[in-house]
Design a protein around this motif. Structure first.
Motif, PDB file in Angstrom:
ATOM      1  N   ILE A  76       0.838  -1.204   0.000  1.00 44.63           N
ATOM      2  CA  ILE A  76       0.000   0.000   0.000  1.00 44.63           C
ATOM      3  C   ILE A  76       0.873   1.255   0.000  1.00 44.63           C
ATOM      4  CG2 ILE A  76      -1.671   1.327   1.334  1.00 44.63           C
ATOM      5  CD1 ILE A  76      -2.832  -1.341   2.308  1.00 44.63           C
ATOM      6  N   ALA A  77       1.905   1.254   0.852  1.00 44.43           N
ATOM      7  CA  ALA A  77       2.811   2.410   0.899  1.00 44.43           C
ATOM      8  C   ALA A  77       3.526   2.590  -0.439  1.00 44.43           C
ATOM      9  CB  ALA A  77       3.823   2.229   2.026  1.00 44.43           C
ATOM     10  N   GLY A  78       3.929   1.485  -1.049  1.00 40.01           N
ATOM     11  CA  GLY A  78       4.579   1.562  -2.353  1.00 40.01           C
ATOM     12  C   GLY A  78       3.649   2.115  -3.419  1.00 40.01           C
ATOM     13  N   ALA A  79       2.359   1.742  -3.348  1.00 36.64           N
ATOM     14  CA  ALA A  79       1.394   2.255  -4.320  1.00 36.64           C
ATOM     15  C   ALA A  79       1.244   3.768  -4.205  1.00 36.64           C
ATOM     16  CB  ALA A  79       0.046   1.570  -4.115  1.00 36.64           C
ATOM     17  N   GLY A  81       0.348   6.815 -17.569  1.00 37.97           N
ATOM     18  CA  GLY A  81      -0.507   7.115 -16.428  1.00 37.97           C
ATOM     19  C   GLY A  81      -1.384   5.941 -16.055  1.00 37.97           C
ATOM     20  N   GLU A  82      -1.995   5.332 -17.055  1.00 40.00           N
ATOM     21  CA  GLU A  82      -2.842   4.161 -16.794  1.00 40.00           C
ATOM     22  C   GLU A  82      -2.001   2.992 -16.283  1.00 40.00           C
ATOM     23  OE1 GLU A  82      -5.762   6.696 -18.528  1.00 40.00           O
ATOM     24  OE2 GLU A  82      -3.608   6.451 -18.778  1.00 40.00           O
ATOM     25  N   ARG A  83      -0.766   2.851 -16.786  1.00 35.66           N
ATOM     26  CA  ARG A  83       0.096   1.767 -16.295  1.00 35.66           C
ATOM     27  C   ARG A  83       0.445   1.963 -14.827  1.00 35.66           C
ATOM     28  NH1 ARG A  83       2.922   2.615 -20.977  1.00 35.66           N
ATOM     29  NH2 ARG A  83       4.846   3.260 -19.927  1.00 35.66           N
ATOM     30  N   MET A  84       0.818   3.179 -14.462  1.00 36.52           N
ATOM     31  CA  MET A  84       1.150   3.443 -13.069  1.00 36.52           C
ATOM     32  C   MET A  84      -0.064   3.225 -12.167  1.00 36.52           C
ATOM     33  SD  MET A  84       4.359   4.130 -13.069  1.00 36.52           S
ATOM     34  CE  MET A  84       4.462   2.967 -14.446  1.00 36.52           C
ATOM     35  N   ALA A  95      -0.294   0.412  -9.226  1.00 33.84           N
ATOM     36  CA  ALA A  95      -0.566   0.834  -7.851  1.00 33.84           C
ATOM     37  C   ALA A  95      -1.807   0.161  -7.288  1.00 33.84           C
ATOM     38  CB  ALA A  95      -0.717   2.356  -7.806  1.00 33.84           C
ATOM     39  N   VAL A  96      -2.882   0.128  -8.058  1.00 33.19           N
ATOM     40  CA  VAL A  96      -4.143  -0.432  -7.554  1.00 33.19           C
ATOM     41  C   VAL A  96      -4.045  -1.940  -7.360  1.00 33.19           C
ATOM     42  CG1 VAL A  96      -6.568  -0.830  -8.129  1.00 33.19           C
ATOM     43  CG2 VAL A  96      -5.561   1.424  -8.483  1.00 33.19           C
ATOM     44  N   THR A  97      -3.531  -2.642  -8.370  1.00 31.59           N
ATOM     45  CA  THR A  97      -3.467  -4.110  -8.244  1.00 31.59           C
ATOM     46  C   THR A  97      -2.461  -4.541  -7.182  1.00 31.59           C
ATOM     47  OG1 THR A  97      -1.870  -4.166 -10.080  1.00 31.59           O
ATOM     48  CG2 THR A  97      -4.200  -4.528 -10.617  1.00 31.59           C
ATOM     49  N   ALA A  98      -1.352  -3.805  -7.041  1.00 25.25           N
ATOM     50  CA  ALA A  98      -0.374  -4.164  -6.013  1.00 25.25           C
ATOM     51  C   ALA A  98      -0.932  -3.915  -4.620  1.00 25.25           C
ATOM     52  CB  ALA A  98       0.908  -3.368  -6.220  1.00 25.25           C
ATOM     53  N   ALA A  99      -1.647  -2.808  -4.436  1.00 23.01           N
ATOM     54  CA  ALA A  99      -2.184  -2.477  -3.117  1.00 23.01           C
ATOM     55  C   ALA A  99      -3.320  -3.414  -2.712  1.00 23.01           C
ATOM     56  CB  ALA A  99      -2.675  -1.031  -3.105  1.00 23.01           C
ATOM     57  N   THR A 104      -0.777  -8.152 -10.648  1.00 21.43           N
ATOM     58  CA  THR A 104      -0.271  -6.966 -11.347  1.00 21.43           C
ATOM     59  C   THR A 104       0.319  -7.344 -12.705  1.00 21.43           C
ATOM     60  OG1 THR A 104       0.215  -5.828  -9.275  1.00 21.43           O
ATOM     61  CG2 THR A 104       1.376  -5.065 -11.244  1.00 21.43           C
ATOM     62  N   PHE A 105       1.177  -8.365 -12.707  1.00 20.64           N
ATOM     63  CA  PHE A 105       1.826  -8.766 -13.957  1.00 20.64           C
ATOM     64  C   PHE A 105       0.815  -9.348 -14.951  1.00 20.64           C
ATOM     65  CE2 PHE A 105       5.826  -9.387 -11.247  1.00 20.64           C
ATOM     66  CZ  PHE A 105       6.230  -8.084 -11.495  1.00 20.64           C
ATOM     67  N   LEU A 106      -0.147 -10.107 -14.464  1.00 20.68           N
ATOM     68  CA  LEU A 106      -1.171 -10.672 -15.353  1.00 20.68           C
ATOM     69  C   LEU A 106      -1.987  -9.550 -15.999  1.00 20.68           C
ATOM     70  CD1 LEU A 106      -2.654 -13.131 -16.486  1.00 20.68           C
ATOM     71  CD2 LEU A 106      -4.115 -13.102 -14.445  1.00 20.68           C
ATOM     72  N   ALA A 107      -2.379  -8.560 -15.188  1.00 19.34           N
ATOM     73  CA  ALA A 107      -3.160  -7.443 -15.726  1.00 19.34           C
ATOM     74  C   ALA A 107      -2.353  -6.666 -16.764  1.00 19.34           C
ATOM     75  CB  ALA A 107      -3.586  -6.522 -14.585  1.00 19.34           C
TER      76      ALA A 107
END
Length: 502
Positions: free
Chosen positions: A309-312, A459-462, A466-470, A477-480
């Motif tokens: 979450i902090a990383g996101a 922007g969409e990649r970031m 962020a959303v999938t990792a959090a 994240t990688f699959l998406a």
């Protein structure tokens, strides 16, 4: 160098502080203009209270150290030959403008201080007229330019009398001006008047294949005037616009992605002016963006929910700063080749470091499982291929445009009073042109933003990372990224192929 065509009676109209010409010249000397060449009529330019306006102008030049030259022309052909001579003698970009222009200094600066070395013209909205000839713009370029001799179909803007020709196009400018002068002497330009020098040159450059950027003024004012009432009204209207706010608004990209436009630029603009006041450079902001990406990578590498979450959050802030560096560069007009290169390289480095950190964190949380590295490597390869598709296509288009600009312009076309749309845009044929035409028709409303989203810009990649990792983990994240990025790659590749054939 600036060529000011003070060949109309309006150029000498008295206004506060002198005449329209002296007002315009004072604006120019505050910009990166070091040589002003003024074209007047043989019977003399009459300035404030009937006095010789050149005396006022001499005083302006003496105070500022800006060199100025006054040349008397006796008509359209002579004025065009003066422009050709200046173009051949100039060692840098040349600005050409009418002496009866009333403009915000910021409108002129947006054109003359723009760091690119391109050729551009100030284009605005509003109804076309003798002092505001119609133009048609397509994707930020002037596709057709009109005057009393050349007609334009489907016009969507007007030329405001100020043109800048980049150094690489000065040869074409000189040849176009000479050819137009020859046509004017032979009376082959119909009703074209000597007040239309800049209008004719713009049409000639476009017809000769020179790419001309359409420099939009937005809420700022820039227009030619024909009389005292019009001049006073135009000058009074300048106070209706906050130039500083308009400059800030112009620093925000208008063609950015959906996430960058609505989730970042909607508020990041408030960071630009404070950064400029503190003399923070765009490159420094780029460095801060890299720093936040490294912080995000450190948190992601832990593999724990709180760290994800902090990383996101840190990754989002990194992208915000990635937008701010460009906004600050446009606001302060401090672009540089190094800055552009650093911005592009840092984007790739940040992204790949984050991928590696996510894989490390997932492997650590899974007790050393190594199967996460396969999708991580696949995402990196896919993203590299996508950038290759984009950059190689952009490079080929630039090479083709450069080859066209270096070729021999088709000056024989200048004397043909055809409708630009009918002659320069032949009827589209084939499936490629049909698909491309359909795509352009969808450049509005919801369809426009869907096209922006589907290509998965940075922007969409970031946001996706962020959303999938959090909420989930690195595998999701990688699959998406693989699914969405793969579809985006196919969409982009198909589009490039269609454009190439069209």
């Amino acid at each position: 160098m600036a060529v000011v065509l003070a060949t109309t009676p309006a150029s000498g109209l008295p206004v506060a502080g002198g005449s329209l010409l002296t007002r315009l010249t004072r604006q120019l000397i505050l910009l990166p203009v070091r040589d002003v060449h003024i074209v007047v009529r043989d019977d003399g330019f009459r300035g404030l209270d009937g006095a010789d306006g050149i005396d006022d102008l001499n005083g302006v030049g003496d105070l500022t150290g800006v060199r100025h030259t006054v040349t008397a022309g006796d008509g359209l052909a002579a004025d065009l030959r003066i422009v050709a001579k200046v173009a051949r003698a100039s060692a840098g970009a040349v600005a050409i403008m009418a002496g009866d222009v009333v403009a915000h200094a910021e409108a002129l600066a947006a054109l003359l201080e723009h760091p690119s070395a391109d050729t551009a013209a100030i284009v605005g909205d509003g109804e076309a007229g003798p002092l505001a000839p119609p133009v048609r713009t397509e994707r930020g370029r002037v596709a057709a330019a009109g005057n009393s001799f050349h007609q334009v179909a489907s016009a969507n803007g007007t030329f405001r009398g100020v043109l800048r020709v980049g150094e690489q196009h000065l040869g074409a400018l000189a040849e176009v001006a000479d050819e137009l002068a020859r046509l004017a002497e032979g009376r082959h330009l119909g009703r074209a008047a000597d007040t239309e020098v800049a209008d004719l040159l713009l049409a000639g450059l476009v017809r000769a294949g020179v790419p001309v950027r359409a420099a939009a003024v937005g809420p700022l004012h820039c227009r030619r005037v024909a009389g005292k009432i019009a001049a006073d009204t135009a000058i009074a209207r300048l106070a209706d616009v906050d130039e500083a706010e308009a400059r800030l608004a112009a620093s925000i990209k208008t063609d950015d992605g959906f996430f960058a436009t609505f989730c970042v630029s909607s508020w990041s603009r408030h960071l630009v002016r404070p950064a400029a006041r503190l003399s923070v450079t765009p490159n420094a902001v780029t460095g801060m963006s890299v720093g936040f990406a490294v912080i995000a990578a450190v948190w992601f590498s832990e593999g724990q929910r709180l760290g994800l979450i902090a990383g996101a959050v840190a990754l989002y802030l990194s992208f915000v700063l990635d937008c701010v560096d460009g906004q600050l560069a446009r606001y302060t007009r401090t672009f540089s080749a190094l800055g552009s290169w650093l911005d592009g390289i840092s984007d790739r480095v940040k992204e790949y470091v984050v991928y590696a950190a996510l894989a490390l964190g997932y492997a650590a949380a899974a007790g050393g499982s190594g199967d996460i590295w396969v999708p991580a490597a696949a995402v990196m390869i896919l993203q590299t291929l996508r950038h290759t598709i984009d950059f190689s296509y952009a490079g080929s288009v630039a090479d083709a445009a450069r080859a066209d600009a270096d070729g021999t312009p088709s000056f024989h076309l200048l004397a043909v009073p055809w409708d630009h749309e009918g002659e320069t845009r032949p009827a589209a044929k084939g499936a490629g042109s049909s698909v491309l035409a359909l795509s352009r028709q969808l450049d509005t409303g919801v369809a426009y933003w869907l096209k922006k989203i589907v290509v998965l810009p940075v922007g969409e990649r970031m946001a996706l990372i962020a959303v999938t990792a959090a909420l989930f983990d690195a595998r999701v994240t990688f699959l998406a990224l693989l699914v969405w990025g793969g579809g985006a790659a196919l969409y982009t590749l198909a589009g490039r192929i269609v454009r190439s054939f069209a």
